[in-house]
Design an enzyme around this catalytic site. Structure first.
Site, PDB file in Angstrom:
ATOM      1  N   TYR A  45       0.618  -1.355  -0.037  1.00  0.00           N
ATOM      2  CA  TYR A  45      -0.286   0.172   0.336  1.00  0.00           C
ATOM      3  C   TYR A  45       0.881   0.820  -0.403  1.00  0.00           C
ATOM      4  O   TYR A  45       0.776   2.365   0.099  1.00  0.00           O
ATOM      5  CB  TYR A  45      -0.794   0.205   1.243  1.00  0.00           C
ATOM      6  CG  TYR A  45      -2.112  -0.868   1.461  1.00  0.00           C
ATOM      7  CD1 TYR A  45      -2.032  -2.133   0.418  1.00  0.00           C
ATOM      8  CD2 TYR A  45      -2.732  -1.145   2.759  1.00  0.00           C
ATOM      9  CE1 TYR A  45      -2.966  -3.369   0.102  1.00  0.00           C
ATOM     10  CE2 TYR A  45      -3.934  -1.824   2.920  1.00  0.00           C
ATOM     11  CZ  TYR A  45      -3.821  -3.043   1.110  1.00  0.00           C
ATOM     12  OH  TYR A  45      -4.582  -3.884   1.797  1.00  0.00           O
ATOM     13  N   HIS A 103      -0.087 -11.632   1.611  1.00  0.00           N
ATOM     14  CA  HIS A 103      -0.287 -11.017   1.072  1.00  0.00           C
ATOM     15  C   HIS A 103      -1.915 -11.701  -0.165  1.00  0.00           C
ATOM     16  O   HIS A 103      -3.207 -11.675   0.629  1.00  0.00           O
ATOM     17  CB  HIS A 103      -0.367 -10.139   0.198  1.00  0.00           C
ATOM     18  CG  HIS A 103      -1.856  -8.949   0.353  1.00  0.00           C
ATOM     19  ND1 HIS A 103      -0.998  -7.578   0.273  1.00  0.00           N
ATOM     20  CD2 HIS A 103      -2.811  -8.361  -0.146  1.00  0.00           C
ATOM     21  CE1 HIS A 103      -2.429  -6.693  -0.157  1.00  0.00           C
ATOM     22  NE2 HIS A 103      -3.115  -7.376  -0.319  1.00  0.00           N
TER      23      HIS A 103
HETATM   24  N1  LIG Z   1      -6.012  -8.383   2.009  1.00  0.00           N
HETATM   25  C1  LIG Z   1      -6.532  -8.092   0.603  1.00  0.00           C
HETATM   26  O1  LIG Z   1      -6.095  -8.336  -0.367  1.00  0.00           O
HETATM   27  C2  LIG Z   1      -6.974  -6.474   0.584  1.00  0.00           C
HETATM   28  C3  LIG Z   1      -7.925  -6.452  -0.014  1.00  0.00           C
HETATM   29  C4  LIG Z   1      -8.716  -6.050  -0.371  1.00  0.00           C
HETATM   30  C5  LIG Z   1      -8.086  -4.005   1.037  1.00  0.00           C
HETATM   31  N2  LIG Z   1      -7.733  -4.675   2.083  1.00  0.00           N
HETATM   32  C6  LIG Z   1      -8.073  -3.928   3.021  1.00  0.00           C
HETATM   33  O2  LIG Z   1      -9.453  -3.987   3.502  1.00  0.00           O
HETATM   34  C7  LIG Z   1      -9.693  -2.664   3.431  1.00  0.00           C
HETATM   35  C8  LIG Z   1     -11.119  -1.879   3.246  1.00  0.00           C
HETATM   36  O3  LIG Z   1     -10.958  -2.552   2.298  1.00  0.00           O
HETATM   37  P1  LIG Z   1     -11.368  -1.200   0.748  1.00  0.00           P
HETATM   38  O4  LIG Z   1     -10.352  -0.110   0.863  1.00  0.00           O
HETATM   39  O5  LIG Z   1     -11.256  -2.192  -0.490  1.00  0.00           O
HETATM   40  O6  LIG Z   1     -12.831  -1.877   0.532  1.00  0.00           O
HETATM   41  P2  LIG Z   1     -14.043  -0.841   1.799  1.00  0.00           P
HETATM   42  O7  LIG Z   1     -13.603  -0.670   2.800  1.00  0.00           O
HETATM   43  O8  LIG Z   1     -15.250  -1.473   1.608  1.00  0.00           O
HETATM   44  O9  LIG Z   1     -14.507   0.310   1.001  1.00  0.00           O
HETATM   45  C9  LIG Z   1     -13.908   1.886   0.894  1.00  0.00           C
HETATM   46  C10 LIG Z   1     -14.604   3.067   0.303  1.00  0.00           C
HETATM   47  O10 LIG Z   1     -15.813   3.504   0.486  1.00  0.00           O
HETATM   48  C11 LIG Z   1     -15.305   4.808   1.198  1.00  0.00           C
HETATM   49  N3  LIG Z   1     -16.146   4.232   2.711  1.00  0.00           N
HETATM   50  C12 LIG Z   1     -16.331   4.137   4.218  1.00  0.00           C
HETATM   51  N4  LIG Z   1     -16.909   4.453   4.991  1.00  0.00           N
HETATM   52  C13 LIG Z   1     -18.203   4.548   3.922  1.00  0.00           C
HETATM   53  C14 LIG Z   1     -19.320   5.439   4.949  1.00  0.00           C
HETATM   54  N5  LIG Z   1     -19.924   5.126   5.554  1.00  0.00           N
HETATM   55  N6  LIG Z   1     -19.981   5.858   3.352  1.00  0.00           N
HETATM   56  C15 LIG Z   1     -19.192   6.366   2.832  1.00  0.00           C
HETATM   57  N7  LIG Z   1     -18.452   6.077   2.429  1.00  0.00           N
HETATM   58  C16 LIG Z   1     -17.919   5.379   2.919  1.00  0.00           C
HETATM   59  C17 LIG Z   1     -14.065   4.997   1.696  1.00  0.00           C
HETATM   60  O11 LIG Z   1     -14.592   6.623   1.210  1.00  0.00           O
HETATM   61  P3  LIG Z   1     -13.475   7.772   2.389  1.00  0.00           P
HETATM   62  O12 LIG Z   1     -11.928   7.130   2.557  1.00  0.00           O
HETATM   63  O13 LIG Z   1     -13.961   9.180   1.230  1.00  0.00           O
HETATM   64  O14 LIG Z   1     -14.459   7.309   3.374  1.00  0.00           O
HETATM   65  C18 LIG Z   1     -12.823   4.723   0.184  1.00  0.00           C
HETATM   66  O15 LIG Z   1     -13.433   5.318  -0.627  1.00  0.00           O
HETATM   67  C19 LIG Z   1      -8.357  -1.814   2.594  1.00  0.00           C
HETATM   68  O16 LIG Z   1      -8.362  -0.510   3.373  1.00  0.00           O
HETATM   69  C20 LIG Z   1      -7.633  -3.276   2.739  1.00  0.00           C
HETATM   70  O17 LIG Z   1      -6.488  -2.474   3.952  1.00  0.00           O
HETATM   71  C21 LIG Z   1      -7.535  -5.976   1.432  1.00  0.00           C
END
Ligand SMILES: NC(=O)c1ccc[n+]([C@@H]2O[C@H](COP(=O)([O-])OP(=O)(O)OC[C@H]3O[C@@H](n4cnc5c(N)ncnc54)[C@H](OP(=O)(O)O)[C@@H]3O)[C@@H](O)[C@H]2O)c1
Length: 269
Positions: A45, A103
């Protein structure tokens, strides 16, 4: 936090794509001050340093926070795991990484060599717990056979549009946490009528309903990525209690819809 079991709060903080140094540092600091106690990053990241700065700025006792990071698929050869874990700890500014994940079981992943290195890092105390991410039940079985350490957590995509019943059942059977990533499906949950309806009933948002549904599942926790006002909104979701009929309505949604591209994933070949 000691021993083999890791305690993870219902809602943690994801940091993928939070790569602006000031915004990332400020987000992590604010999140910790609001009460977040689990921060999820990855070497891939490119923000571990800023996450570490946020951790230092918040002045929360170090042992109260679970700092999780991941070794990228290309860096999973035996020597590289040692080297990259050390570099991650340094960037994060911590003596020990609470939870270090594989990962993806791709690239240089070799169950024997990769996991031997993870076991050694745990024996040395550089990492406290071993995590795996994006594994299948077969790959989890193989990893359990190779590892001396218990698997503390398995991190996979999970939200109302991808309910992962088999991996939740596996996690319960083998006593590891299931960490739900992309738990609000990167915003797609806002477009689902059933979630809109439940949210309205509880004076909440579809994001909160999704997180509350995940939090209500035994052994499941979530790491939504958020900034600004979304931080408090998501944390408050842990206190939202859904009615049994709401849970049934969420569970009727399942569409097997992913937001993360799994073109290279092992179960997709
Ligand atoms: N292990 C893996 O392969 C893997 C893959 C993907 C993700 N991850 C981890 O999981 C975390 C979360 O997944 P993700 O980032 O893919 O997606 P997510 O958490 O489902 O969605 C993030 C998005 O939603 C927005 N958001 C967050 N809370 C909100 C709310 N209450 N209302 C409206 N919009 C909201 C955020 O915007 P704002 O920033 O503007 O709040 C961002 O654009 C990642 O950051 C990472 O740490 C791991």
């Amino acid at each position: 936090m000691s021993g083999d079991v890791i305690e993870l709060p219902d809602v943690g903080l994801g940091t993928y794509r939070n790569t602006d140094p000031r915004e990332c540092t400020e987000t992590v600091r604010t999140a910790l001050e609001l009460g977040y106690r689990h921060v999820d990053t990855a070497e891939g990241y490119h923000n571990e340093e800023y996450v570490g700065d946020g951790l230092a700025a918040a002045e929360i006792p170090r042992d109260e926070v679970v700092v999780a990071t991941k070794v990228s698929a290309d860096n999973l050869a035996y020597d590289d795991v040692h080297e990259h874990a050390r570099a991650s700890a340094e960037r994060l500014g911590v003596d020990a990484i609470d939870l270090l994940y594989v990962h993806w079981p791709l690239g240089a992943y070799d169950p024997e060599d990769t996991l031997r290195a993870f076991d050694e890092l745990r024996d040395e105390g550089l990492i406290r717990h071993v995590g795996l991410s994006n594994f299948t039940p077969d790959l989890l079985d193989e990893a359990r056979e190779r590892l001396d350490a218990p698997i503390a957590a398995h991190q996979v995509e999970m939200h109302p549009l991808l309910q992962q019943e088999d991996l939740v059942a596996y996690a319960r059977e083998h006593d590891h946490a299931l960490v739900a990533y992309s738990p609000i499906a990167r915003g797609k949950v806002f477009d689902v009528p059933a979630l809109q309806r439940i949210a309205e009933k509880h004076d909440a948002t579809p994001a909160q309903v999704s997180l509350a549904w995940l939090a209500g599942k035994e052994g499941v926790v979530a790491v939504p990525k958020a900034t600004g006002d979304h931080l408090a909104e998501n944390l408050a979701a842990a206190d939202l209690e859904l009615d049994p009929e709401d849970v049934a309505d969420v569970e009727a949604i399942d569409r097997e819809e992913r937001v993360v591209d799994i073109a290279r994933a092992p179960w997709n070949r």
